[in-house]
Design a protein around this motif. Structure first.
Motif, short mmCIF file in Angstrom:
data_model
loop_
_atom_site.label_atom_id
_atom_site.label_comp_id
_atom_site.label_asym_id
_atom_site.label_seq_id
_atom_site.Cartn_x
_atom_site.Cartn_y
_atom_site.Cartn_z
N SER A 68 18.20 -0.26 11.65
CA SER A 68 19.27 0.73 11.71
C SER A 68 19.61 1.31 10.34
CB SER A 68 20.52 0.11 12.34
OG SER A 68 20.95 -1.00 11.56
N ASP A 69 19.27 0.60 9.28
CA ASP A 69 19.57 1.05 7.92
C ASP A 69 18.36 0.77 7.03
OD1 ASP A 69 20.91 2.01 5.73
OD2 ASP A 69 22.15 0.23 5.44
N PRO A 70 17.30 1.53 7.21
CA PRO A 70 16.02 1.17 6.60
C PRO A 70 15.96 1.43 5.10
CG PRO A 70 15.81 3.25 7.74
CD PRO A 70 17.18 2.73 8.05
N ILE A 71 15.15 0.61 4.45
CA ILE A 71 14.80 0.77 3.04
C ILE A 71 13.33 1.14 2.98
CG2 ILE A 71 14.56 -0.42 0.83
CD1 ILE A 71 16.92 -2.19 1.66
N THR A 261 16.95 3.99 -0.11
CA THR A 261 17.33 4.56 1.18
C THR A 261 17.56 6.06 1.04
OG1 THR A 261 19.68 4.23 0.77
CG2 THR A 261 18.48 2.40 1.82
N PRO A 262 17.55 6.79 2.15
CA PRO A 262 17.88 8.22 2.06
C PRO A 262 19.26 8.45 1.46
CG PRO A 262 16.95 7.69 4.21
CD PRO A 262 17.16 6.39 3.52
N ILE A 358 15.77 15.01 1.15
CA ILE A 358 15.06 13.74 1.04
C ILE A 358 14.30 13.54 2.34
CG2 ILE A 358 15.28 11.24 0.77
CD1 ILE A 358 18.18 13.37 -0.33
N LEU A 359 12.98 13.42 2.25
CA LEU A 359 12.13 13.28 3.43
C LEU A 359 11.25 12.04 3.22
CD1 LEU A 359 12.13 16.56 2.46
CD2 LEU A 359 11.28 16.78 4.79
N LEU A 360 11.52 11.00 3.98
CA LEU A 360 10.82 9.73 3.79
C LEU A 360 10.09 9.35 5.07
CD1 LEU A 360 13.70 7.71 2.06
CD2 LEU A 360 12.00 9.22 1.00
N THR A 361 8.77 9.18 4.96
CA THR A 361 7.98 8.71 6.08
C THR A 361 7.26 7.44 5.68
OG1 THR A 361 5.77 9.70 5.70
CG2 THR A 361 7.51 11.18 6.50
#
Length: 385
Positions: A68-71, A261-262, A358-361
């Motif tokens: 739910s709160d990814p790093i 994190t974002p 911020i775009l994180l994949t």
């Protein structure tokens, strides 16, 4: 004082609802089609933010599922953040950017490299290679950073300093070492104390510290929130050294080991947009931010005119190379800056619009094409004001 970020609906940030719906539809499609297992998106505009938006592929392997709160391991998004730590040392009078690297790292000696400066490392003009020839072997051996530093002190240069531009992660290995030797703290601790903690970036670390693995307060280990990456073929089978290994998550590579994190990266982007200040906290001067985020290649008279004009670098920050296949966005102006990360990450900042994304994949980047550029186009186009 500059205001801290406020989470508001996209339309309250000036986004056209139909345009923003296209943004979220494109992001969701990337996961629905399993282009990437996980995607996190956050946009900042005029001291307001969407907050992190998370998407997940239903087909993803269980080991790649999101919390739910990814790093995220953000790879080379590390470089401009580390660079701002170096610039901060320059602000404090502890170094100058035209100082020679050998004056801080005496073992970095030899007639061919005595002229390499801190500025060369920051702008990818040192002549050092991107990676060492034995990079993979070092990682398989779970080598410490000192082995990468000693290798960089011996590796042949690809061209004399200031005579070319070549992306060089090993230059950032040296910058991390310079931070440590100048500040008297390990570079990861310096960045924590000088940038992350003051800004409230509490889920950001350059290498997962021991407290993330074994917390003392009874909380779950923070490393459980780190999202697994769909590793490229050359890392398959390397569970003890690849991007998902404890070794690499703890290593804290100065060129690509940041965990964040974002939401934390949104704070950093807002700090850059506000000239080095967030809320009541100032970590950089407006002068430093202005210099770090403009094209520095004009200062090198031996570079080709085309490189200086079309493929600019600030201090750690890459300018938006409009005619390059890896442009951040087709709709951003020449003042925009940011960075890509090999694990499938991107952030960019447009001071003209007071806009950042911020775009994180968790899908490694493919050469020559990126869905994130298309999504960035939709973000900028959706801004109505």
């Amino acid at each position: 004082m500059t205001a801290e970020l406020r989470c508001v609906p996209p339309e309250a940030m000036g986004f056209d609802p139909s345009g923003w719906n296209l943004v979220t539809a494109l992001a969701g499609q990337l996961c629905a089609e399993d282009v990437t297992p996980v995607f996190a998106l956050q946009v900042v505009h005029t001291q307001r933010t969407t907050g992190p938006l998370l998407f997940e592929s239903p087909a993803a392997d269980a080991s790649l599922k999101v919390t739910s709160d990814p790093i995220f391991l953000v790879a080379s998004l590390t470089k401009p953040i580390l660079a701002m730590g170096v610039v901060q040392l320059a602000e404090r009078g502890l170094l100058a950017l035209n100082d020679r690297v050998v004056d801080f790292i005496p073992e970095f000696s030899g007639a061919d490299r005595r002229g390499i400066t801190v500025r060369h490392l920051l702008t990818h003009t040192s002549g050092l290679p991107d990676m060492l020839p034995d990079n993979r072997e070092l990682r398989r051996e779970q080598a410490p950073l000192s082995r990468f530093i000693s290798g960089t002190c011996e590796v042949p240069l690809d061209f004399p300093p200031g005579r070319g531009v070549q992306y060089q992660s090993m230059g950032y290995a040296l910058l991390g070492e310079i931070i440590s030797r100048v500040s008297g703290q390990p570079y990861d601790e310096y960045l924590r104390d000088a940038l992350f903690a003051p800004l409230g970036m509490h889920d950001t670390a350059l290498g997962a510290p021991e407290s993330w693995w074994h917390p003392q307060d009874g909380e779950p280990p923070r490393v459980e929130r780190i999202v697994g990456i769909r590793v490229p073929p050359e890392q398959e089978g390397g569970d003890d050294w690849n991007w998902n290994s404890r070794y690499w998550r703890s290593f804290g590579a100065p060129w690509g080991g940041l965990l964040s994190t974002p939401a934390d990266l949104a704070i950093f982007c807002q700090t850059m947009l506000q000239g080095g200040q967030y809320g009541y906290t100032r970590v950089l001067s407006p002068a430093a931010v202005a210099q770090a985020t403009r094209n520095q290649l004009d200062a090198y008279h031996d570079l080709s005119e085309a490189d200086r004009r079309t493929r600019g670098w600030g201090f750690g920050w890459r300018m938006n190379w409009a005619a390059h296949s890896a442009a951040f966005c087709d709709l951003l102006g020449p003042a925009a800056y940011g960075h890509w990360g090999a694990t499938g990450t991107l952030f960019w900042i447009d001071p003209a619009r007071e806009l950042a994304a911020i775009l994180l994949t968790t899908q490694p980047l493919e050469r020559g094409r990126s869905h994130l550029t298309r999504l960035s186009n939709a973000i900028v186009a959706a801004l109505a004001d």
